[in-house]
Scaffold this motif. Structure first.
Motif, PDB file in Angstrom:
ATOM      1  N   GLU A 116       0.860  -1.190   0.000  1.00 24.05           N
ATOM      2  CA  GLU A 116       0.000   0.000   0.000  1.00 24.05           C
ATOM      3  C   GLU A 116       0.893   1.235   0.000  1.00 24.05           C
TER       4      GLU A 116
ATOM      5  N   THR B  62      -6.311   6.953   5.473  1.00 25.55           N
ATOM      6  CA  THR B  62      -6.190   5.757   4.630  1.00 25.55           C
ATOM      7  C   THR B  62      -5.919   4.536   5.507  1.00 25.55           C
TER       8      THR B  62
ATOM      9  N   LEU C 191      -0.269  11.181  -9.271  1.00 27.73           N
ATOM     10  CA  LEU C 191      -1.198  10.086  -9.564  1.00 27.73           C
ATOM     11  C   LEU C 191      -0.427   8.795  -9.707  1.00 27.73           C
ATOM     12  N   TYR C 192      -1.161   7.649  -9.735  1.00 29.32           N
ATOM     13  CA  TYR C 192      -0.552   6.326  -9.855  1.00 29.32           C
ATOM     14  C   TYR C 192      -1.067   5.637 -11.112  1.00 29.32           C
TER      15      TYR C 192
ATOM     16  N   LEU D 264      -4.832   4.536 -11.463  1.00 28.57           N
ATOM     17  CA  LEU D 264      -5.344   3.878 -10.260  1.00 28.57           C
ATOM     18  C   LEU D 264      -5.920   4.855  -9.248  1.00 28.57           C
ATOM     19  N   THR D 265      -5.563   6.126  -9.356  1.00 30.47           N
ATOM     20  CA  THR D 265      -6.021   7.117  -8.388  1.00 30.47           C
ATOM     21  C   THR D 265      -6.533   8.348  -9.124  1.00 30.47           C
ATOM     22  N   LYS D 266      -7.053   9.277  -8.364  1.00 33.71           N
ATOM     23  CA  LYS D 266      -7.397  10.560  -8.979  1.00 33.71           C
ATOM     24  C   LYS D 266      -6.113  11.310  -9.330  1.00 33.71           C
ATOM     25  N   ARG D 267      -6.241  12.284 -10.172  1.00 35.30           N
ATOM     26  CA  ARG D 267      -5.108  13.134 -10.562  1.00 35.30           C
ATOM     27  C   ARG D 267      -5.197  14.423  -9.752  1.00 35.30           C
TER      28      ARG D 267
ATOM     29  N   LEU E 130      -2.600  10.789  -1.776  1.00 31.23           N
ATOM     30  CA  LEU E 130      -3.154   9.700  -2.568  1.00 31.23           C
ATOM     31  C   LEU E 130      -2.817   8.379  -1.892  1.00 31.23           C
ATOM     32  N   SER E 131      -3.620   7.349  -2.195  1.00 35.64           N
ATOM     33  CA  SER E 131      -3.357   6.034  -1.626  1.00 35.64           C
ATOM     34  C   SER E 131      -3.898   4.953  -2.548  1.00 35.64           C
ATOM     35  N   ALA E 132      -3.163   3.842  -2.678  1.00 34.78           N
ATOM     36  CA  ALA E 132      -3.627   2.685  -3.452  1.00 34.78           C
ATOM     37  C   ALA E 132      -2.738   1.498  -3.128  1.00 34.78           C
TER      38      ALA E 132
END
Length: 324
Positions: A61, A103, A299-300, A308-311, A320-322
């Motif tokens: 993560e 998160t 972003l990712y 994978l995430t918002k920009r 951001l997190s993913a």
């Protein structure tokens, strides 16, 4: 593909203007071009589907900050520094606590990494013992790996210094687990081309550009371990070099975390260019990429270049997190 289209258009135009009966060649070229497009499209679709079916056992993560710190005190042109937020360790740790709390990780067995982008950590971690202790204690307290960018230097035998732009990984035990020295140095920003051959010219440039840096380029394509994953942490314009990222992947990296700071360019399209190029690095090497910046656009992407995430917007504050 564009060359093929141009060739066909030129051929059609030639037939029309010279009134020659070469339409068979035009039809043949057009059909050939369509077939090449279809084959290329099918191959791209097949490779993308093939990659989506493969799930890596190594997962992590990633939580990255975009603190939007002002760098007016460092900028050659302070008018481009739109943020007024002061850069300091207390603010960075406060942002980090809020991001980690927001998160909240559900899988306690999953490794977790916090990314502090380029220019956001205000101290040389290898030279400032108090700053190093703060980072170490925070990593142990939050049980999180921390990836940060800073500077370091070494004194030579003749008394001169070698400076480096570096990425540092601090593991969840508070121990420094890896270091990468930036390879791609920006001319007239991080290096003075030809300074050894033209010392008087270099001295004049140092006077003209007060904040110019003179770093030593790194030589190693470091991949740092976090559990079963291996992380490479190029810095900013390292992302412009396909060879650097490719060599990192060859060296074992299965996640690229590009740390950048484009606040120097103000409200320009510099961030768009680096974002576009960084996305290509994920497509070329089939690895997920984290693009973490101080001031946007963060972003990712996954290994197929899918977002994978918002920009995050330019000069926006947040995180951001993913799971990568």
């Amino acid at each position: 593909m564009s060359v093929g289209c141009n060739f066909t258009f030129v051929l059609v135009w030639r037939c029309i203007k010279q009134k020659k009966h070469e339409w068979f060649n035009v039809k043949f070229a057009t059909l050939l071009l369509i077939k090449v497009h279809l084959l290329a499209g099918f191959y791209g679709w097949w490779r993308a589907m093939d990659l989506r079916d493969v799930k890596s056992e190594a997962q992590i993560e990633v939580v990255s900050l975009q603190p939007n710190f002002s760098l007016a005190q460092l900028a050659s042109n302070p008018d481009l520094a739109f943020s007024e937020r002061t850069r300091n360790i207390d603010s960075l740790l406060g942002d980090s606590r809020r991001a980690l709390a927001a998160t909240h990780k559900k899988n306690h067995d999953l490794q977790r990494m916090l990314v502090w982008p380029e220019s956001t950590f205000p101290a040389p971690i290898f030279k400032d013992a108090s700053a190093k202790k703060l980072v170490s204690n925070f990593a142990k307290e939050e049980q999180v790996h921390i990836l940060l960018s800073t500077v370091d230097w070494e004194m030579q035998v003749d008394g001169s210094y070698r400076f480096f732009g570096i990425s540092v990984l601090v593991n969840s035990d508070g121990v420094i687990a890896g270091r990468y020295n930036k390879i791609f140095l920006i001319p007239f920003g991080e290096s003075i081309p030809g300074s050894t051959w033209f010392p008087s010219w270099a001295a004049w440039l140092r006077e003209m550009i007060p904040n110019i840096s003179e770093f030593e380029a790194g030589q190693e394509f470091t991949a740092m371990p976090i559990g079963d994953a291996k992380i490479s942490a190029p810095i900013c314009f390292d992302g412009f070099s396909p060879e650097i990222i490719r060599s990192m992947v060859i060296n074992g990296a299965n996640l690229i975390v590009l740390s950048g700071n484009l606040a120097w360019f103000g409200r320009s399209n510099a961030g768009d260019y680096l974002e576009m190029i960084t996305r290509w690095r994920s497509l070329e090497n089939r690895v997920p990429v984290v693009f973490a910046t101080n001031s946007g656009y963060s972003l990712y992407w996954d290994a197929t270049g899918q977002v994978l995430t918002k920009r995050m917007r330019l000069f926006e504050e947040g995180h951001l997190s993913a799971v990568m």
